[in-house]
Design a protein around this motif. Structure first.
Motif, mmCIF file in Angstrom:
data_model
loop_
_atom_site.group_PDB
_atom_site.id
_atom_site.type_symbol
_atom_site.label_atom_id
_atom_site.label_comp_id
_atom_site.label_asym_id
_atom_site.label_seq_id
_atom_site.Cartn_x
_atom_site.Cartn_y
_atom_site.Cartn_z
ATOM 1 N N LEU A 1 25.274 26.695 -15.782
ATOM 2 C CA LEU A 1 24.741 26.760 -14.419
ATOM 3 C C LEU A 1 24.132 25.428 -13.997
ATOM 4 C CD1 LEU A 1 23.165 30.326 -14.461
ATOM 5 C CD2 LEU A 1 25.347 29.615 -13.481
ATOM 6 N N ALA A 2 23.457 24.753 -14.914
ATOM 7 C CA ALA A 2 22.904 23.434 -14.603
ATOM 8 C C ALA A 2 24.018 22.433 -14.329
ATOM 9 C CB ALA A 2 22.024 22.948 -15.755
ATOM 10 N N LEU A 3 25.055 22.466 -15.152
ATOM 11 C CA LEU A 3 26.205 21.583 -14.937
ATOM 12 C C LEU A 3 26.878 21.876 -13.599
ATOM 13 C CD1 LEU A 3 28.106 19.396 -16.060
ATOM 14 C CD2 LEU A 3 29.414 21.238 -17.122
ATOM 15 N N MET A 4 26.999 23.141 -13.263
ATOM 16 C CA MET A 4 27.605 23.503 -11.984
ATOM 17 C C MET A 4 26.746 23.044 -10.812
ATOM 18 S SD MET A 4 29.553 27.105 -12.422
ATOM 19 C CE MET A 4 30.288 26.905 -10.826
ATOM 20 N N SER A 5 25.436 23.078 -10.961
ATOM 21 C CA SER A 5 24.548 22.566 -9.907
ATOM 22 C C SER A 5 24.792 21.081 -9.682
ATOM 23 C CB SER A 5 23.081 22.804 -10.271
ATOM 24 O OG SER A 5 22.808 24.169 -10.363
ATOM 25 N N ILE A 6 24.967 20.352 -10.775
ATOM 26 C CA ILE A 6 25.270 18.921 -10.664
ATOM 27 C C ILE A 6 26.623 18.715 -9.998
ATOM 28 C CG2 ILE A 6 25.773 16.840 -12.024
ATOM 29 C CD1 ILE A 6 23.629 17.888 -14.027
ATOM 30 N N ILE A 7 27.600 19.545 -10.361
ATOM 31 C CA ILE A 7 28.935 19.440 -9.766
ATOM 32 C C ILE A 7 28.882 19.749 -8.268
ATOM 33 C CG2 ILE A 7 31.237 20.502 -9.740
ATOM 34 C CD1 ILE A 7 30.947 20.780 -12.810
ATOM 35 N N ILE A 8 28.101 20.755 -7.882
ATOM 36 C CA ILE A 8 27.947 21.069 -6.458
ATOM 37 C C ILE A 8 27.376 19.866 -5.716
ATOM 38 C CG2 ILE A 8 26.612 22.454 -4.803
ATOM 39 C CD1 ILE A 8 26.963 24.827 -6.743
ATOM 40 N N GLY A 9 26.358 19.253 -6.291
ATOM 41 C CA GLY A 9 25.780 18.061 -5.670
ATOM 42 C C GLY A 9 26.766 16.917 -5.596
ATOM 43 N N ALA A 10 27.549 16.739 -6.647
ATOM 44 C CA ALA A 10 28.548 15.662 -6.662
ATOM 45 C C ALA A 10 29.639 15.900 -5.617
ATOM 46 C CB ALA A 10 29.169 15.543 -8.057
ATOM 47 N N HIS A 41 35.882 22.863 -0.108
ATOM 48 C CA HIS A 41 35.419 22.491 -1.454
ATOM 49 C C HIS A 41 34.086 23.188 -1.772
ATOM 50 C CE1 HIS A 41 38.196 19.076 -0.813
ATOM 51 N NE2 HIS A 41 38.328 19.116 -2.126
ATOM 52 N N MET A 42 33.166 23.173 -0.812
ATOM 53 C CA MET A 42 31.862 23.808 -1.038
ATOM 54 C C MET A 42 31.995 25.330 -1.111
ATOM 55 S SD MET A 42 29.657 21.516 -1.544
ATOM 56 C CE MET A 42 28.101 22.333 -1.370
ATOM 57 N N ILE A 43 32.887 25.884 -0.316
ATOM 58 C CA ILE A 43 33.112 27.332 -0.370
ATOM 59 C C ILE A 43 33.554 27.734 -1.775
ATOM 60 C CG2 ILE A 43 34.606 29.203 0.450
ATOM 61 C CD1 ILE A 43 34.620 27.778 3.195
ATOM 62 N N ALA A 44 34.495 26.987 -2.314
ATOM 63 C CA ALA A 44 35.049 27.323 -3.632
ATOM 64 C C ALA A 44 34.014 27.194 -4.742
ATOM 65 C CB ALA A 44 36.252 26.433 -3.917
ATOM 66 N N ILE A 45 33.327 26.062 -4.806
ATOM 67 C CA ILE A 45 32.406 25.839 -5.926
ATOM 68 C C ILE A 45 31.155 26.721 -5.820
ATOM 69 C CG2 ILE A 45 31.190 23.862 -4.931
ATOM 70 C CD1 ILE A 45 32.251 24.234 -8.604
ATOM 71 N N SER A 46 30.686 26.989 -4.603
ATOM 72 C CA SER A 46 29.496 27.834 -4.475
ATOM 73 C C SER A 46 29.822 29.296 -4.776
ATOM 74 C CB SER A 46 28.864 27.683 -3.095
ATOM 75 O OG SER A 46 29.732 28.115 -2.073
ATOM 76 N N GLY A 47 31.025 29.737 -4.413
ATOM 77 C CA GLY A 47 31.433 31.096 -4.770
ATOM 78 C C GLY A 47 31.540 31.269 -6.276
#
Length: 150
Positions: free
Chosen positions: A106-115, A80-86
């Protein structure tokens, strides 16, 4: 397609659950994913047509191969982290390449990565180490390939 492959592997007793909890269960799905991405690179996306997308998929292939190697040596990185961080790194590169402001995305994606990281920890599916490895396995190939198209 992924759910069909899961049911096939479940029928063949290659996986026990959809969570793919052990490293042994992850080998075949990751190998199949590598083959699919390789086919997409060879048959669907040309390096001369959409350069950005070609190198994004090449980064996906490198990340998947890295994850497969880690699984073979018995380390379970977070897919999951590999996919979202890529994807996150690709969006950063796209914003630079096309000179567009996508700071909100990008801010929304940062929140999604944290979630995603929080949910994987909450479900006890991964450790901090596996999440951090997954994050870097996703970002580094995209970062290394930026010079080819940026």
């Amino acid at each position: 397609m992924p759910i069909l492959l899961y049911f096939l592997l479940k029928t063949l007793d290659r996986v026990n659950s959809i969570e793919l909890e052990t490293t042994k269960e992850r080998i075949i799905p990751l190998a199949i994913n590598c083959l699919i991405v390789l086919l997409v690179l060879q048959r669907v996306i040309s390096v001369h047509e959409i350069v950005e997308l070609y190198y994004f998929f090449l980064g996906i292939l490198i990340s998947t191969l890295t994850c497969l190697i880690l699984v073979i040596i018995k380390f379970k990185a977070s897919i999951h982290m590999i996919a979202i961080s890529g994807l996150f790194m690709f969006f950063i590169a796209l914003s630079i390449h096309f000179s567009i402001n996508i700071n909100g995305i990008l801010a929304l994606m940062s929140i999604i990565i944290g979630a995603i990281a929080t949910s994987r920890l909450h479900l006890k599916a991964h450790t901090y180490k596996e999440l951090i490895f997954g994050f870097f396995v996703g970002i580094v190939p995209q970062l290394l390939l930026i010079n080819n198209w940026l």
